[in-house]
Enzyme design. Structure first.
Site, PDB file in Angstrom:
ATOM      1  N   ARG A 241       0.838  -1.204   0.000  1.00  0.00           N
ATOM      2  CA  ARG A 241       0.000   0.000   0.000  1.00  0.00           C
ATOM      3  C   ARG A 241       0.871   1.251   0.000  1.00  0.00           C
ATOM      4  O   ARG A 241       0.571   2.245  -0.670  1.00  0.00           O
ATOM      5  CB  ARG A 241      -0.926  -0.019   1.219  1.00  0.00           C
TER       6      ARG A 241
ATOM      7  N   LYS B  33      -2.586   6.462   1.483  1.00  0.00           N
ATOM      8  CA  LYS B  33      -2.436   6.855   2.887  1.00  0.00           C
ATOM      9  C   LYS B  33      -1.458   8.026   2.955  1.00  0.00           C
ATOM     10  O   LYS B  33      -0.257   7.837   3.099  1.00  0.00           O
ATOM     11  CB  LYS B  33      -1.946   5.651   3.703  1.00  0.00           C
TER      12      LYS B  33
END
Ligand SMILES: *Cc1c(COP(=O)(O)O)cnc(C)c1O
Length: 341
Positions: free
Chosen positions: A82, A184
């Site tokens: 991620r 993120k």
């Protein structure tokens, strides 16, 4: 190894400085070897890219002690993947996956005295992050980056028992269509601060954000994905390009299908249909699932049948199974538990 004398059951979710952290620099197109350091401070130029144009991304995961006394981390490879996606979106270099997992391992090993004991409910929260380091004044990506991982022990999330949350439908958006909602990045959090501060002032625990394009569909909260349960026990989780792909939510979907034999739908969820769900929970590393008891849409209250005193039955099963897998009480799928010590 002697554990630190910490009242594990009574620490909150805050920063406690631990002994060592990992630091690696990206310079001249390559990452250096990286080191563990005792220095918790960063000295930055006043014009550093991160300070001027918010070029920074992060991850969050946990290490904890299992029933048989091992220190483990939960699916750190997915955090590495991620973070790779986040880095690419913000024109930052990728910190290689193998090195990411190795660095997480080193930081936890070096701070093993801060890993809470089994049964305390506390965990060691691990925060990998990367930011633009060198001076940048014309708008462009930095050339020098620092990748860093620190860790801090955090207390049990449901201290004093489970208390379902009351959330409101926010008038603010957390993401733009085709924006950065799916990575993120600190920037997604900076713009959520006003919404969460005013939510708290008005007595709500969290904001439910709607899809920024039509404002008709449920997206997520500031830091957790939604999971709903229908009256006939089906798990439903919103699908959208502007939701951050929660590792907890993805793990719970697997648990629902493969361990509990539940039907799972990942699809668009309209705000209009939320009143028909039997249970609602928020998924993220911090709490695994925190149950939602009430959703308020501009004065209109949706009270989940699971109520304001406990988790709904399906939410509870999901919670117990995933935490059982994490703590080593239930056999984990291949590759989920990264043993550190
Ligand atoms: C980190 C985060 C989550 C939760 O992801 P996990 O991998 O389960 O911890 C959900 N939503 C947002 C916006 C996040 O930043």
């Amino acid at each position: 190894m002697e554990k630190k004398s910490i009242d594990w059951g009574n620490i909150g979710f805050g920063y406690m400085q631990t002994d060592r952290r990992y630091v690696s620099f990206f310079k001249d197109g390559a990452w250096d070897d990286g080191v563990l350091t005792e220095d918790a401070n960063i000295v930055l130029n006043e014009c550093a890219g991160v300070l001027q144009y918010a070029q920074t991304i992060f991850e969050g995961l946990k290490a904890y002690t299992t029933e048989d006394g091992h220190i483990v981390a939960f699916r750190p490879d997915l955090n590495a993947e991620r973070m790779e996606a986040s880095a690419k979106r913000l024109e930052m270099p990728v910190f290689p996956k193998e090195r990411f997992v190795e660095a997480v391992t080193k930081v936890v090993e070096a701070n093993a005295a801060y890993v809470p004991p089994y049964g305390s409910g506390a965990t060691l929260y691990i925060r990998p992050y990367m930011f633009g380091f060198n001076p940048v004044i014309g708008v462009k990506p930095a050339d020098v980056y620092q990748f860093r991982i620190f860790c801090t022990p955090v207390g049990p999330y449901f201290k004093g028992g489970v208390k379902p949350l009351t959330i409101r439908v926010s008038d603010f958006d957390r993401a733009a269509p085709h924006g950065t909602g799916n990575i993120k990045a600190g920037l997604n959090y900076a713009m959520s601060l006003h919404a969460i501060v005013t939510a708290h002032e008005e007595g709500y625990d969290e904001n439910m954000y709607l899809d920024p394009g039509t404002r008709m569909k449920v997206e997520e909260t500031g830091g957790a994905n939604f999971l709903f349960v229908t009256g006939d026990g089906k798990v439903v989780t919103p699908k959208s390009d502007s939701i951050l792909p929660s590792i907890t939510r993805r793990s719970l979907v697997h648990v629902a299908k493969e361990y509990l034999g539940l039907e799972v739908e990942e699809r668009e969820v309209y705000l209009e249909e939320v009143k028909d769900f039997a249970e609602c929970g928020l998924c993220g590393t911090a709490a695994v699932i925190s149950p939602v008891g009430k959703i308020v849409d501009h004065g209109k209250e949706i009270c989940l049948p699971s109520g304001m005193t406990q988790m709904g039955p399906v939410t509870k099963k999901l919670y117990d199974t995933l935490t059982g897998i994490q703590m080593g009480r239930i056999e984990a799928p291949e590759g989920w538990i990264h043993v550190i010590q």
